[in-house]
Design a protein around this motif. Structure first.
Motif, mmCIF file in Angstrom:
data_model
loop_
_atom_site.group_PDB
_atom_site.id
_atom_site.type_symbol
_atom_site.label_atom_id
_atom_site.label_comp_id
_atom_site.label_asym_id
_atom_site.label_seq_id
_atom_site.Cartn_x
_atom_site.Cartn_y
_atom_site.Cartn_z
ATOM 1 N N ALA A 47 3.568 -0.593 -5.666
ATOM 2 C CA ALA A 47 3.719 -1.940 -4.915
ATOM 3 C C ALA A 47 4.490 -3.413 -5.641
ATOM 4 N N VAL A 48 4.680 -4.113 -6.383
ATOM 5 C CA VAL A 48 5.613 -5.456 -5.863
ATOM 6 C C VAL A 48 7.060 -4.126 -5.789
ATOM 7 N N SER A 49 7.437 -3.670 -6.334
ATOM 8 C CA SER A 49 8.503 -2.785 -6.439
ATOM 9 C C SER A 49 8.951 -2.649 -4.905
ATOM 10 N N ALA A 50 7.557 -2.395 -4.026
ATOM 11 C CA ALA A 50 8.259 -2.056 -2.864
ATOM 12 C C ALA A 50 8.172 -3.194 -2.203
ATOM 13 N N VAL A 51 8.152 -3.911 -2.334
ATOM 14 C CA VAL A 51 8.365 -5.426 -1.922
ATOM 15 C C VAL A 51 9.950 -6.229 -2.023
ATOM 16 N N VAL A 52 10.102 -5.188 -3.358
ATOM 17 C CA VAL A 52 10.946 -6.626 -4.025
ATOM 18 C C VAL A 52 12.467 -5.666 -2.825
ATOM 19 N N GLY B 209 10.021 3.879 5.459
ATOM 20 C CA GLY B 209 10.341 5.296 4.370
ATOM 21 C C GLY B 209 10.929 4.632 3.508
ATOM 22 N N TRP B 210 11.347 3.085 2.660
ATOM 23 C CA TRP B 210 12.045 2.563 1.980
ATOM 24 C C TRP B 210 11.743 2.280 1.647
ATOM 25 N N ALA B 211 10.171 1.976 1.654
ATOM 26 C CA ALA B 211 9.369 1.191 0.585
ATOM 27 C C ALA B 211 8.610 2.241 -0.346
ATOM 28 N N ALA B 212 8.403 3.763 0.136
ATOM 29 C CA ALA B 212 8.436 4.450 -0.105
ATOM 30 C C ALA B 212 8.681 4.788 -1.194
ATOM 31 N N VAL B 213 10.450 4.830 -1.161
ATOM 32 C CA VAL B 213 11.363 5.583 -2.025
ATOM 33 C C VAL B 213 11.123 4.130 -3.027
ATOM 34 N N PHE B 214 10.928 3.394 -2.898
ATOM 35 C CA PHE B 214 11.413 2.010 -3.750
ATOM 36 C C PHE B 214 9.751 1.858 -4.363
ATOM 37 N N GLY B 215 8.217 2.482 -3.733
ATOM 38 C CA GLY B 215 7.408 2.288 -4.405
ATOM 39 C C GLY B 215 7.557 3.799 -5.689
ATOM 40 N N ALA B 216 8.452 4.514 -5.091
ATOM 41 C CA ALA B 216 8.526 5.916 -6.216
ATOM 42 C C ALA B 216 9.168 5.411 -7.205
ATOM 43 N N ALA B 217 10.085 4.407 -6.815
ATOM 44 C CA ALA B 217 11.492 4.010 -8.046
ATOM 45 C C ALA B 217 10.890 3.621 -8.894
ATOM 46 N N GLN B 218 9.568 2.830 -9.177
ATOM 47 C CA GLN B 218 9.029 2.733 -10.357
ATOM 48 C C GLN B 218 9.035 3.338 -11.599
ATOM 49 N N LEU C 123 0.579 -1.034 0.226
ATOM 50 C CA LEU C 123 0.017 0.092 0.261
ATOM 51 C C LEU C 123 1.085 1.412 0.049
ATOM 52 N N VAL C 124 1.907 1.187 0.686
ATOM 53 C CA VAL C 124 2.932 2.707 0.961
ATOM 54 C C VAL C 124 3.696 2.606 -0.866
ATOM 55 N N GLY C 125 4.073 1.961 -1.024
ATOM 56 C CA GLY C 125 4.581 1.802 -2.722
ATOM 57 C C GLY C 125 3.397 1.862 -3.519
#
Length: 332
Positions: free
Chosen positions: A264-269, A293-302, A225-227
């Protein structure tokens, strides 16, 4: 005026879609059909060519006024049938047009050719040269050349829409697959929290998980959800580079939808990569806030990946030419 059963359909085609949720492309097509119908009604309706033009207009009207369906939206049947018949009717009208009214078709045919045919196309080049020496007016001697050029431009216009629809459908399938992966990952994390732990252990501070200090069935869904939220924010910022389109396919919306499951997937990965020490310089995260916070970063990194898809989408959109996008086409 045309007579017979083929011309007995409603002369105001916009009434055919009264009470229906007609798309804007349908309204534009029906208005164009009405204009072509008025031109055809002023010609000799007894010739085989005029009867053929009437059949094409009837078929285009039927397709444009039909009830929208999901299968039709996917295959583009209504769009293709509508515009293919409109284009054939235009060609028939050009053939039927009296010599005294023919000169004014020169600019229209040339504009269509410049929109959809490359600069090196011999038909466009020859027509342009002839019109330049005739003050932009089409002569009866150039009627056949104009017909051939108009047919080629119409075929190119249809192919542009086919490529746009194919790219749109590819994106929809990719979005659906990515969404299914996100759902599966979330379900696995919810049902078997120990199978996909997103927890970290710092010797100084102890264990840390997305929710609290122990693995929870909500860890993976919360991270997704965060991602997804971060991806939606980045996607909203990226809308400033997205241009609307008058084409009958909502490609900009589909481009935006792809970012959500990808985030969503990139946050978990991303968190799994940190956990596996695949990212140099990142140590164990020592509290829930850092993990989220890092989940948000990876979610945005998609956006790094989907940006390439956005660029390709804009290229496809730019290849679809109409009167609102200028008349010059640079490709050969």
């Amino acid at each position: 005026m045309l007579g017979g059963p083929e011309s007995s359909m409603a002369m105001n085609p916009l009434e055919d879609v009264a009470g229906k949720d007609a798309c804007s492309w349908r309204q534009r097509a029906l208005a164009h059909i009405a204009e072509l119908q008025s031109q055809l009604d002023g010609l000799d309706g007894d010739s085989p060519l005029a009867r053929g033009a009437q059949r094409h207009l009837n078929a285009a009207r039927e397709a444009a006024a039909g009830k929208p369906t999901l299968a039709g939206a996917w295959s583009g049947f209504a769009v293709d049938r509508t515009w293919a018949n409109i284009h054939q009717a235009e060609v028939a009208l050009l053939r039927l047009m009296p010599d005294e009214e023919l000169p004014w078709w020169g600019s229209d045919v040339l504009a269509r050719a410049m929109q959809h045919l490359g600069k090196q196309d011999p038909r466009r080049a020859k027509l342009q040269e002839h019109l330049r020496h005739q003050d932009g007016k089409l002569t009866p001697q150039d009627r056949t050349l104009a017909v051939i050029t108009l047919q080629a431009a119409n075929i190119s216009a249809q192919q542009e829409k086919v490529r746009l629809r194919s790219f749109r459908n590819t994106l929809l399938v990719s979005t659906a697959v990515m969404a299914a992966i996100a759902v599966i990952v979330g379900v696995v994390g919810f049902v078997h929290p120990a199978a996909m732990k997103l927890c970290f252990h710092d010797p100084a501070t102890g264990p840390a998980c997305p929710i609290g200090n122990a693995p929870s069935k909500w860890d993976v869904p919360v991270v997704e959800l965060v991602g997804l939220t971060a991806a939606s924010l980045v996607g909203a910022i990226g809308l400033r580079h997205i241009y609307g389109t008058s084409a009958p396919y909502t490609l900009p919306i589909v481009l935006s939808l792809l970012k959500l499951p990808a985030g969503a997937v990139s946050a978990v990965v991303g968190l799994l990569l940190i956990q596996g020490r695949f990212i140099p310089g990142l140590n164990n995260l020592d509290n829930s806030a850092q993990i989220i916070g890092w989940a948000a970063v990876f979610g945005a990194a998609q956006q790094i990946i989907t940006r390439l898809v956005d660029e390709q989408g804009q290229n496809v959109l730019r290849s679809v030419r109409d009167s609102s996008r200028g008349a010059e086409k640079e490709t050969s």
